[in-house]
Scaffold this motif. Sequence first.
Motif: not given
Length: 249
Positions: A84-112
């Motif tokens: 993780v080079a920077h902007a780690a909050d982009r990974l922490f935030a969905p983890a917290e949201l996923a716990r709060r909303y257990p039925n919500t779909r999570i999409v990560f978008t990023g190639g190279t």
Amino acid sequence: MIELGIVSVVLMATRFAAFGRKLAAATLILLALAAFSPLGNLLLYPLESRFPPWDPSRGAPDGIIVLGGSIDTDLSAAHRTPVVAHAADRLFAPAELARRYPNTRIVFTGGTANLVSTDSREADYSAPILENLGIAKQRLILERDSRNTYENAIFTKQLVAPKAGERWLLVTSAFHMPRSMGIFRKAGFDVEPYPVDWRMGGRDDLFSFTNVGTDGLGRTEVAVREWIGLVAYRLMGRTGELLPGPAKD
């Protein structure tokens, strides 16, 4: 600024030496302003304050879209582990949201983003981090072909086929949110902003000086790059306005 400095040195060895000296002085002043003055904050503030924090009072969203930009794919491939080079909050935030909303779909978008295509994709390295943060593997949807924010929007829309009335959150850095929202809107994908990864505290930091030059240069570089992106995407027709803001009710 480095290029301007080099040009000024070259000019000093020619008949334009006087102009070269003036250019060198101007470059030094500009470098000092970028490093120690509030210039970076003044450029960042309109971007980071454009969208307010997400309001959870409307209830659970149907899906969460996380934009890439945290993982260094080259270093990750070299060391065979996510870096993780920077902007780690982009990974922490969905983890917290996923716990709060257990039925919500999570999409990560990023190639190279590499100009030369490689097999290293950010989604592949981000997935195990998100799983270790508590998101079940079966909840994760990975979009691994996009190379920029425009393709994030286009490919994600094709992947999830959002239905009318669904509510999707968009997680990305606060300074990157205006351009991201403009792109998703232009792509016909209605999303709600969930800004993270702030680089300044707020209005109180607008006129704050720093004695750490790299901090000031870092903020200035991020802000200038984003403003250039906003102008370029507007000229290419990928956004509908120069500085997208909150939707009008």
